[in-house]
Structures are given as C-alpha cells and as structure tokens.
Motif scaffolding. Structure first.
Motif, PDB file in Angstrom:
ATOM      1  N   ARG A  42      43.776  15.459 -43.585  1.00 17.66           N
ATOM      2  CA  ARG A  42      44.908  15.342 -44.498  1.00 17.66           C
ATOM      3  C   ARG A  42      45.641  14.016 -44.250  1.00 17.66           C
ATOM      4  N   GLN A  43      45.902  13.713 -43.009  1.00 15.77           N
ATOM      5  CA  GLN A  43      46.647  12.496 -42.693  1.00 15.77           C
ATOM      6  C   GLN A  43      45.746  11.267 -42.652  1.00 15.77           C
ATOM      7  N   THR A  44      44.522  11.469 -42.217  1.00 15.62           N
ATOM      8  CA  THR A  44      43.524  10.399 -42.081  1.00 15.62           C
ATOM      9  C   THR A  44      44.111   9.124 -41.495  1.00 15.62           C
ATOM     10  N   SER A  45      44.898   9.238 -40.425  1.00 15.09           N
ATOM     11  CA  SER A  45      45.553   8.059 -39.842  1.00 15.09           C
ATOM     12  C   SER A  45      44.539   7.009 -39.418  1.00 15.09           C
ATOM     13  N   LEU A  46      43.420   7.446 -38.819  1.00 12.02           N
ATOM     14  CA  LEU A  46      42.417   6.472 -38.373  1.00 12.02           C
ATOM     15  C   LEU A  46      41.821   5.745 -39.565  1.00 12.02           C
ATOM     16  N   PHE A  47      41.407   6.483 -40.594  1.00 12.92           N
ATOM     17  CA  PHE A  47      40.789   5.832 -41.751  1.00 12.92           C
ATOM     18  C   PHE A  47      41.798   4.976 -42.514  1.00 12.92           C
ATOM     19  N   ARG A  48      43.088   5.351 -42.461  1.00 10.67           N
ATOM     20  CA  ARG A  48      44.095   4.492 -43.079  1.00 10.67           C
ATOM     21  C   ARG A  48      44.179   3.163 -42.342  1.00 10.67           C
ATOM     22  N   TYR A  49      44.150   3.268 -41.005  1.00 15.23           N
ATOM     23  CA  TYR A  49      44.179   2.056 -40.175  1.00 15.23           C
ATOM     24  C   TYR A  49      42.964   1.189 -40.536  1.00 15.23           C
ATOM     25  N   LEU A  50      41.798   1.816 -40.664  1.00 16.90           N
ATOM     26  CA  LEU A  50      40.582   1.071 -40.988  1.00 16.90           C
ATOM     27  C   LEU A  50      40.596   0.544 -42.426  1.00 16.90           C
ATOM     28  N   PRO A  67      33.841  -0.560 -37.944  1.00 18.07           N
ATOM     29  CA  PRO A  67      32.847   0.457 -37.599  1.00 18.07           C
ATOM     30  C   PRO A  67      32.242   1.080 -38.850  1.00 18.07           C
ATOM     31  N   GLU A  68      31.099   1.723 -38.671  1.00 17.54           N
ATOM     32  CA  GLU A  68      30.525   2.528 -39.747  1.00 17.54           C
ATOM     33  C   GLU A  68      31.330   3.825 -39.815  1.00 17.54           C
ATOM     34  N   ARG A  69      31.479   4.397 -41.002  1.00 17.44           N
ATOM     35  CA  ARG A  69      32.288   5.623 -41.085  1.00 17.44           C
ATOM     36  C   ARG A  69      31.453   6.849 -41.403  1.00 17.44           C
ATOM     37  N   GLY A  70      31.850   7.968 -40.814  1.00 14.92           N
ATOM     38  CA  GLY A  70      31.274   9.266 -41.174  1.00 14.92           C
ATOM     39  C   GLY A  70      32.365  10.076 -41.841  1.00 14.92           C
ATOM     40  N   VAL A  71      32.148  10.444 -43.102  1.00 15.35           N
ATOM     41  CA  VAL A  71      33.194  11.134 -43.853  1.00 15.35           C
ATOM     42  C   VAL A  71      32.868  12.617 -43.994  1.00 15.35           C
ATOM     43  N   LEU A  72      33.825  13.446 -43.654  1.00 14.42           N
ATOM     44  CA  LEU A  72      33.648  14.902 -43.755  1.00 14.42           C
ATOM     45  C   LEU A  72      34.658  15.483 -44.717  1.00 14.42           C
ATOM     46  N   ALA A  73      34.249  16.489 -45.452  1.00 12.64           N
ATOM     47  CA  ALA A  73      35.168  17.151 -46.381  1.00 12.64           C
ATOM     48  C   ALA A  73      35.411  18.589 -45.945  1.00 12.64           C
ATOM     49  N   LEU A 224      50.802  -3.643 -35.639  1.00 14.27           N
ATOM     50  CA  LEU A 224      49.768  -4.321 -36.425  1.00 14.27           C
ATOM     51  C   LEU A 224      49.082  -3.368 -37.400  1.00 14.27           C
ATOM     52  N   PHE A 225      49.583  -2.129 -37.494  1.00 15.75           N
ATOM     53  CA  PHE A 225      48.948  -1.079 -38.298  1.00 15.75           C
ATOM     54  C   PHE A 225      48.753  -1.479 -39.757  1.00 15.75           C
ATOM     55  N   LEU A 226      49.771  -2.085 -40.376  1.00 15.98           N
ATOM     56  CA  LEU A 226      49.674  -2.395 -41.809  1.00 15.98           C
ATOM     57  C   LEU A 226      48.527  -3.356 -42.107  1.00 15.98           C
ATOM     58  N   ASN A 227      48.215  -4.234 -41.163  1.00 13.54           N
ATOM     59  CA  ASN A 227      47.100  -5.157 -41.365  1.00 13.54           C
ATOM     60  C   ASN A 227      45.793  -4.640 -40.761  1.00 13.54           C
ATOM     61  N   GLY A 228      45.860  -3.441 -40.164  1.00 15.17           N
ATOM     62  CA  GLY A 228      44.644  -2.869 -39.595  1.00 15.17           C
ATOM     63  C   GLY A 228      44.129  -3.615 -38.378  1.00 15.17           C
ATOM     64  N   LEU A 229      45.030  -4.342 -37.718  1.00 14.26           N
ATOM     65  CA  LEU A 229      44.604  -5.159 -36.579  1.00 14.26           C
ATOM     66  C   LEU A 229      44.957  -4.499 -35.252  1.00 14.26           C
ATOM     67  N   THR A 230      44.249  -4.915 -34.207  1.00 16.08           N
ATOM     68  CA  THR A 230      44.651  -4.548 -32.853  1.00 16.08           C
ATOM     69  C   THR A 230      44.890  -5.839 -32.084  1.00 16.08           C
ATOM     70  N   LEU A 231      45.436  -5.704 -30.881  1.00 13.31           N
ATOM     71  CA  LEU A 231      45.719  -6.886 -30.066  1.00 13.31           C
ATOM     72  C   LEU A 231      44.441  -7.682 -29.777  1.00 13.31           C
TER      73      LEU A 231
END
Ligand code: ATP
Ligand code: ATP
Ligand code: MG
Ligand code: MG
Lengths: 267, 267
Positions: A42-50, A67-73, A224-231
């Motif tokens: 529901r939140q998909t925080s990781l995929f939002r970041y990506l 990364p490659e993504r695996g999507v589950l429903a 850095l979340f809005l740009n999907g970046l990490t340090l």
C-alpha cells in the motif's frame, strides 16, 4: 542461487525501507546484481524511492545503478485460503525470475504481519531487523521485567521469526542469519542506549540473533528521498562535498555491510 | 456524547501510540473520563504501555489514573464481507459502552489500513496524525515535485482520510477536525525541517488539515515505557526532579492540548 536478504520488523518506522535502499545502493556499487521486492503494497515506500531515482536519472541525464524489480500484487480472492495459495504462487514466480539475473534479492517488508511478509521471512537467508533505540521497539522482540530488566519471554515479532525458522528447517534450507541493528541513534541518551543495548545483549543468544553496527540519526539518510538518491550517489551527481556527518554515515553503512558477511562481498 | 479522538497514520513509527499515551494522561489529569481503544491488535503497544502502568500501580502501591479500555477482537470468518460485518458490530458495541462513562474515547490505530482503522477514521471527531520530520513520512500524505517542491497530489493516507470524511458526511456527522503534528524533531536539521514545514503549509488547505505544535525527540517520551509512566506522573511517583528537557516536554504536551481545542478542556 541468489542470496535473499529480508528487511523485517513488524514495528513500524524502525528503518526497514531506509536500510533497504542504502543496502541496495551499497551492493550495486560493490558490483553485484540486485533485485528488489517491495512488500509494503500500500505504501510502497521502497518503490517510491526507486521511482524518484528513475525520474532523477531521466531528468538529469546522470546514470545511476538501479535494481531490477519484482512486483507482487495482493490477491483479491474472498477466501483467506485461496488468497494465500495465489500469493504463494506469485511469490515463488517472482523469486525464480529474479534468481536468474541477480546475486542478491532484497525484500522490504511492511510493519505488519502480512502473508507475503511471512513468506519472505521463511525465504530469507539473511534477515535484517532494524529497530529504534527504544524499549518501546524492543517490546516487539521480548518482554522485560520492569523491576530487574530481565528478559521474561519472546514477543510477537520474535515468535514470528521462530515460526519462519521452523518452516525453513522443514524445507531443508540452510539456517537463517538473523541480524539486529539499532537505527536513528542519538549521541545524547547514553543511559537509555545502555539499557536497550543490555537488553539486546541478553536477548541475542536466547532467540538466536546477532547484533551488528547500526545507524545514527542523520538527516542525510532521508533528505535525498525526493531525488531517489543515497549518500553513495553524491559523487556521481556532483555533490561530493562530504561533510563530517556524511563521512560518518558512509562508515556506518560500510561497517554494516562488513558485519553482514555476505557471500562474495568484499568491503 | 463522548468526543472521539483517533491517532491515525498508516506510516509506521510516526508516534501514534506515544502521542496517544500522553494524551490519555493529559486528559485524565484535566479531570476527564477517558476510554482507550487499541486497534493495533497484534502489537498492542498502547495496551502494553497501560498493562505496564497497571503492574506499576500494583507493585508500588501508588495510585495513578488509568483509562477504561475497549477491547476489540479480529474476526476469524473466512469471507472478507462476513469479517467486516462482525467487526462493525464489535466496534459499535465497544463505542456505545465507553460512551456511557467517558468524556473522551481515544483510539490508537496501527500503521496499516485495517478494517477497524477505517471504522475509527470515520468515527473520529478529532483525527490526530503525528509524523516524523521527514519527506519519507510526508510521502504518505502527498507526492511532491522533486524539482519545484510543489504538491502534485494526495497519497494513499490522505485519500483514506478523504474517504472517511465522505462516510462521515453521509452519516450526517459533524465535520472531522484533522490535525497534523510533527514528532521526534531535532534542533539540528533546520533546513530539512523547513522543507517539510513548507510542504505541510502548502498541503494543509488543499486536503483540509491544520498543523499543530508537535514534539521534539526527547528520551523522556519513551524511557518510562516499562513502568507505564509518562512525564506527567513523575511528581506522583516522587521523581519530580524536572530537568530542562522534561519541563520543555511538559510545555510541548500542554501546547498540543491547547491547540486541539477539545470541548470543555481548559489548558
Ligand atoms: N538513520 C536515520 N536517520 C534519519 N532518519 C531516518 C533514519 N532511518 C530512518 N529515518 C526516517 O525515519 C522514518 C522511518 O524510517 P523507514 O520508513 O525507513 O522505516 P520503516 O521501518 O520502513 O517504516 P514502515 O514500518 O512504515 O515501513 C522515515 O521518516 C525515515 O526517513
Ligand atoms: N517524541 C519522541 N521522542 C523520543 N522518542 C519517541 C518520540 N515519539 C516516539 N518515539 C519513539 O519512536 C518509536 C515510534 O513511536 P510509536 O511507537 O509511538 O509510533 P507508532 O506510530 O505508534 O508506531 P506503529 O506504526 O508501529 O504503531 C518508538 O520507539 C517510540 O518510543
Ligand atoms: Mg517501510
Ligand atoms: Mg503504535
């Protein structure tokens, strides 16, 4: 066989998605093929970041590892048993597909005991449980005696991991490596940190996890979340000005990666 | 008619249970009759906190105000529709019972979109949404344009509140007062705090919430968990030595209570 890393903790806001994103970045920069599964449907925080990362790459024209993504429903079947069966099939299919091309599959769990989350815990080779430096978060691992501070018994999340370990053993898989790390630690609060630390040290051998170095509270882990970046991406995007906190953050991530002792990962 | 206060945020670890416990303590000390419902049926963090309080009272022989509890169970029916019907009956029954004896009913939601949580959001007179001072937490309220910082549209939790408001209007109930507060704020991080603050200020009129004063990151908000105490109890238990942080914490709680403008509550 891809090595499966699961970020799990039923306690919300313990740092699963944040740790997951930074682990993905670190593994990719170590030259590994990484698959990512977001089980917080529901939140998909990781995929939002990506998604933000993908948008940044498209917008700025700077290449960054993704990364490659695996999507589950979620199953829409009304019966619980039917829904479980459908989701088990989905899960196995996604893992098999990612296994073909990835060295590591990283799975971000929600802060809840969902069907997919239970499957992930049974499939994990490495289970990483981040937690806040807090007796409130600790309470989901075990109950403590208020007077003596002694461990009274496992709580709901520890019991869930125990069940997952049982399923793993029945399936003949190698033992789960369960690691716990503290997140959002503040330098002040030495007394509270010692209390939580002592409780973890007492609990670790009893429910079979090891404690690894975690993260301090650092705004670089979230700003850095809005740009999907990490340090780890800052040099590539030309913001390599690493201040003290960022250098320390890099070291914390490196120390975690080393402590995880992942197959074929030199740190 | 008891005034119903709901602590809601699908984002985990945003401070729902912590805010809930401190609000209960503050309302009881303001002389109000308080009922408490814990909808996090697996973790039951609020009821664990209250259990610890009850054990402290029994152990130490010190009288402390304790709220009345409303206990709800998850339906075990296999069909989603049947489970929903059973839980709706349970929810209404518990609310009716607490209504008899309470001025306020405080409901702690889980960090997930459960059936009971949806009922609570529709039943709320006041909805309090705590959030971390973080764009990751903000992402569950609304999507932001990474380049301009403009609000692009509501996210999954804001949509959930909108649906709850619709149900409320259809039922002819008075409008929901939705308040958002920031939690675990640190004095350092001024730039990040300004970014989150600006985003909240822009979003507030669009999805109809008001921003109220929140809480700093203070260990006093969590270190008393094992004894089930809050900072408001320290004088009663003979630990009235209020240091600077505890005095500031008291003021933060008082400021929140005032901003909530609850019926018949003088602060
Ligand atoms: N080390 C850190 N320093 C600063 N902020 C952090 C750190 N770790 C996490 N955060 C912030 O804390 C909040 C919770 O983190 P995160 O979303 O990663 O937790 P989670 O366990 O995935 O939560 P959920 O249960 O909702 O899935 C977020 O606002 C995040 O940006
Ligand atoms: N103002 C604060 N200062 C210090 N620690 C805090 C504060 N607010 C919350 N915490 C700590 O942060 C963590 C998350 O808080 P809490 O459990 O109240 O959030 P929640 O929204 O109820 O989480 P969940 O989604 O799991 O129900 C806990 O370890 C808690 O002790
Ligand atoms: Mg998450
Ligand atoms: Mg909670």
């Amino acid at each position: 066989m891809a090595h499966i890393i699961v970020l799990g903790n039923e306690k919300g806001g313990s740092g699963k998605s944040t740790t997951c994103m930074h682990l993905i970045a670190a593994l990719q920069r170590a030259g590994k093929g990484v698959g990512a599964i977001d089980l917080d449907l529901r939140q998909t925080s990781l995929f939002r970041y990506l998604d933000n990362r993908r948008a940044f790459v498209a917008r700025e024209g700077i290449a960054l590892p993704e990364p490659e993504r695996g999507v589950l429903a979620l199953s829409t079947r009304d019966s619980q048993a039917d829904a479980l069966a459908e989701e088990e099939e989905n899960f196995a299919a996604v893992l098999n597909r990612l296994d073909q091309s990835c060295d590591f599959i990283v799975i971000d769990c929600p802060g809840a005991h969902t069907r997919y989350a239970r499957m992930a815990h049974a499939a994990a080779d490495t289970l990483i449980t981040p937690m806040n430096d807090s007796l409130v978060d600790f309470d989901l691992l075990a109950r403590l005696d208020p007077a003596s501070g002694d461990v009274l018994g496992p709580s709901v999340y520890a019991e869930g991991v125990w069940k997952a370990r049982q399923m793993r053993m029945k399936a003949g898989l190698k033992p789960l490596d369960w690691v716990v790390l503290r997140n959002r630690m503040a330098h002040v609060n030495a007394h509270n940190r010692a209390r939580v630390g002592d409780a973890l040290t007492e609990l670790a051998p009893r429910i079979q996890f090891r404690i690894v170095p975690g993260f301090s509270e650092r705004v670089i882990f979230r700003e850095l979340f809005l740009n999907g970046l990490t340090l780890l991406d800052l040099r590539d995007v030309g913001q390599g000005s690493l201040n003290m906190s960022n250098l320390a953050a890099r070291q914390e991530l490196r120390d975690l990666l080393r402590a995880l002792s992942l197959p074929n990962v030199k740190v």
